[in-house]
Design a protein around this motif. Sequence first.
Motif, PDB file in Angstrom:
ATOM      1  N   GLU A   1      39.923  33.613  57.955  1.00  0.00           N
ATOM      2  CA  GLU A   1      38.924  34.209  57.060  1.00  0.00           C
ATOM      3  C   GLU A   1      39.426  34.082  55.626  1.00  0.00           C
ATOM      4  N   GLU A   2      38.549  33.612  54.760  1.00  0.00           N
ATOM      5  CA  GLU A   2      38.908  33.421  53.359  1.00  0.00           C
ATOM      6  C   GLU A   2      37.781  33.969  52.491  1.00  0.00           C
ATOM      7  N   PHE A   3      38.154  34.681  51.422  1.00  0.00           N
ATOM      8  CA  PHE A   3      37.095  35.218  50.560  1.00  0.00           C
ATOM      9  C   PHE A   3      37.572  35.359  49.123  1.00  0.00           C
ATOM     10  N   VAL A   4      36.581  35.431  48.242  1.00  0.00           N
ATOM     11  CA  VAL A   4      36.783  35.788  46.836  1.00  0.00           C
ATOM     12  C   VAL A   4      35.828  36.934  46.558  1.00  0.00           C
ATOM     13  N   ARG A   5      36.368  38.055  46.113  1.00  0.00           N
ATOM     14  CA  ARG A   5      35.517  39.216  45.866  1.00  0.00           C
ATOM     15  C   ARG A   5      35.957  39.949  44.610  1.00  0.00           C
ATOM     16  N   THR A   6      35.027  40.711  44.049  1.00  0.00           N
ATOM     17  CA  THR A   6      35.300  41.465  42.839  1.00  0.00           C
ATOM     18  C   THR A   6      34.654  42.835  42.943  1.00  0.00           C
ATOM     19  N   ARG A   7      35.199  43.800  42.230  1.00  0.00           N
ATOM     20  CA  ARG A   7      34.655  45.155  42.271  1.00  0.00           C
ATOM     21  C   ARG A   7      33.285  45.213  41.591  1.00  0.00           C
ATOM     22  N   THR A   8      32.444  46.091  42.110  1.00  0.00           N
ATOM     23  CA  THR A   8      31.181  46.391  41.439  1.00  0.00           C
ATOM     24  C   THR A   8      31.081  47.878  41.106  1.00  0.00           C
ATOM     25  N   GLN A   9      32.144  48.638  41.397  1.00  0.00           N
ATOM     26  CA  GLN A   9      32.222  50.022  40.943  1.00  0.00           C
ATOM     27  C   GLN A   9      33.659  50.292  40.535  1.00  0.00           C
ATOM     28  N   SER A  10      33.843  51.237  39.639  1.00  0.00           N
ATOM     29  CA  SER A  10      35.150  51.420  39.011  1.00  0.00           C
ATOM     30  C   SER A  10      36.131  52.187  39.876  1.00  0.00           C
ATOM     31  N   THR A  11      35.657  53.039  40.768  1.00  0.00           N
ATOM     32  CA  THR A  11      36.551  53.916  41.503  1.00  0.00           C
ATOM     33  C   THR A  11      36.834  53.404  42.914  1.00  0.00           C
ATOM     34  N   GLY A  12      37.959  53.831  43.457  1.00  0.00           N
ATOM     35  CA  GLY A  12      38.324  53.467  44.817  1.00  0.00           C
ATOM     36  C   GLY A  12      39.505  52.518  44.865  1.00  0.00           C
ATOM     37  N   GLY A  13      40.063  52.347  46.059  1.00  0.00           N
ATOM     38  CA  GLY A  13      41.267  51.553  46.230  1.00  0.00           C
ATOM     39  C   GLY A  13      40.998  50.131  46.662  1.00  0.00           C
ATOM     40  N   GLY A  14      42.023  49.522  47.260  1.00  0.00           N
ATOM     41  CA  GLY A  14      41.953  48.115  47.630  1.00  0.00           C
ATOM     42  C   GLY A  14      42.805  47.298  46.685  1.00  0.00           C
ATOM     43  N   ALA A  15      43.261  46.156  47.152  1.00  0.00           N
ATOM     44  CA  ALA A  15      44.165  45.320  46.357  1.00  0.00           C
ATOM     45  C   ALA A  15      43.381  44.400  45.419  1.00  0.00           C
ATOM     46  N   LEU A  16      42.454  44.979  44.682  1.00  0.00           N
ATOM     47  CA  LEU A  16      41.634  44.226  43.740  1.00  0.00           C
ATOM     48  C   LEU A  16      41.968  44.653  42.321  1.00  0.00           C
ATOM     49  N   PRO A  17      41.811  43.737  41.342  1.00  0.00           N
ATOM     50  CA  PRO A  17      41.950  44.159  39.952  1.00  0.00           C
ATOM     51  C   PRO A  17      40.901  45.215  39.609  1.00  0.00           C
ATOM     52  N   PRO A  18      41.162  46.033  38.583  1.00  0.00           N
ATOM     53  CA  PRO A  18      40.155  47.010  38.156  1.00  0.00           C
ATOM     54  C   PRO A  18      38.847  46.333  37.757  1.00  0.00           C
ATOM     55  N   LEU A  19      37.789  47.115  37.738  1.00  0.00           N
ATOM     56  CA  LEU A  19      36.458  46.597  37.414  1.00  0.00           C
ATOM     57  C   LEU A  19      36.492  45.798  36.107  1.00  0.00           C
TER      58      LEU A  19
ATOM     59  N   ARG B   1      41.422  37.001  45.699  1.00  0.00           N
ATOM     60  CA  ARG B   1      41.293  35.873  46.609  1.00  0.00           C
ATOM     61  C   ARG B   1      42.270  36.095  47.759  1.00  0.00           C
ATOM     62  N   ALA B   2      41.792  36.026  48.974  1.00  0.00           N
ATOM     63  CA  ALA B   2      42.645  36.348  50.121  1.00  0.00           C
ATOM     64  C   ALA B   2      42.341  35.426  51.284  1.00  0.00           C
ATOM     65  N   VAL B   3      43.382  35.165  52.083  1.00  0.00           N
ATOM     66  CA  VAL B   3      43.264  34.379  53.304  1.00  0.00           C
ATOM     67  C   VAL B   3      43.967  35.145  54.414  1.00  0.00           C
TER      68      VAL B   3
END
Length: 485
Positions: free
Chosen positions: A91-109, A115-117
């Motif tokens: 599984e491979e994806f590119v995703r970005t935040r659409t809300q400012s709050t919450g966790g996960g290994a994503l850059p801030p909004l 990008r993860a595999v």
Amino acid sequence: MKLNDTRRALMLGAAAATLLAACATTERDARAVLEQSDRAMGAGKLQTLRYAGRGAGGIFGQAFIPEQAWPRVAYMAFSRDIDYANAAMREEFVRTRTQSTGGGALPPLGMGDQRAVGLVRGTSAWNLAGTAASAAPVALDGRIHDLWTTPHGVIKAALKNGGTVRTEEGKSLVTFTEPGRFRATVWIGADGMVERVDSVQPNPVIGDTRVVTRYSNYRDHGGIKFPARIVQDQGGFNVLELDVTEVVPNAPVAIETPASVAAFTETVTVEKAADGVWFLAGGSHNSVAIEMKDHILLVESPLYDGRAQAVLAQANRLVPGKQVRSVINSHHHFDHAGGLRAAAAQGVALVVSEPSAGWFRRVLANPNTISPDALAASGRQAVLVPAAAPLHRIGDETRQVEIHLIGDSFHAQGYAMVWLPKERLLILADEYTPGPPNAPRPAQVNPNNLNLVRNIERLKLDVDRILPLHGRMVPVSELMAAVGR
């Protein structure tokens, strides 16, 4: 009297025989339904599959507040390459935040994408960063579930495991179990298409976890039917809404388990931070052991039973005659709370933030029936100690330990950091993760880092070093440099 008893026995025997016959017929009927679906969807002709698309979703286990919906993201790209014969998936994806709050290994909004595999084959799961593979045992159950609840995968899994069938709303509902991994009910329409999968999978924080996956708008791809729309909810909230734009039946798929992953065991390294304070690393998540007068106080029991048990065992070896009696949890996100059940199984008290204590009390009482965990095997119940907000002190003549809530965080509410005033050590999770040594200063200041500095200044903490629960131990000057101080 004897005649009546005989008649009753005959009637009960006949009823039992009828019931057994009905069960057998149900199993035969289930197989007939599955084989009809297999033919209609082309599953029998499918050895491998690639599908891709775009959409939206939520980051499971990373809610800003317990029991709130998972933080929303946009998927600019999402793909899965599946090899059914070898039980393998990439599984491979590119995703970005659409809300400012919450966790996960994503850059801030507004600060970039993630990008993860992630891969699975058989009983091994791992992640790729470039060409470097890192074992991801905590992801194994989820990836096996996602592989075998795809529209064709679920038919193959149900045919392999056997099941029962009933009719509801004009659909055939086939129920089966993939032993130790998940339980599922497949909704199959009159046309043989898989419309929905209701499943239950294990989770190291919340126990048995319900998943609902819906498939719609089927299209033909060279005799293979595949949905153009996939919607999935997990733990009561949405995790995926995918518009499928590419389907390649029997695409070339080559997934081999790296030797380092096949040989993986949990490793816990020990680095002395101060007298009686040890930084326990060696994985993606760190812990800190603190010697008290008559016991060890552990900060963080992360991820899942395997990691937590390795950390607890190492902490219990540090000082002869002193064992871990309490664990301080930084916050409720599932990667940081995933080892609390293992700690509770050893009779360790769980110190959690007061705002999250009620939620923890409820979810840690949930069973893990699909794959019973250490807590289930122990027969114990979790003992929770709410840390009074905004400051909770633990101490004896050996040392003082303070638990402070981080104010105004974007990451989580009820989010604790641990301060050792004598040693001037600050222990915290995701508000700050140091970069590699000598890395250049980020082009943009991370708002979480800046918020941590504000909290340090508000509390007037004279910090010498930071012991992060991700990454390496660093002097506070590295944090200050990251925010331009």
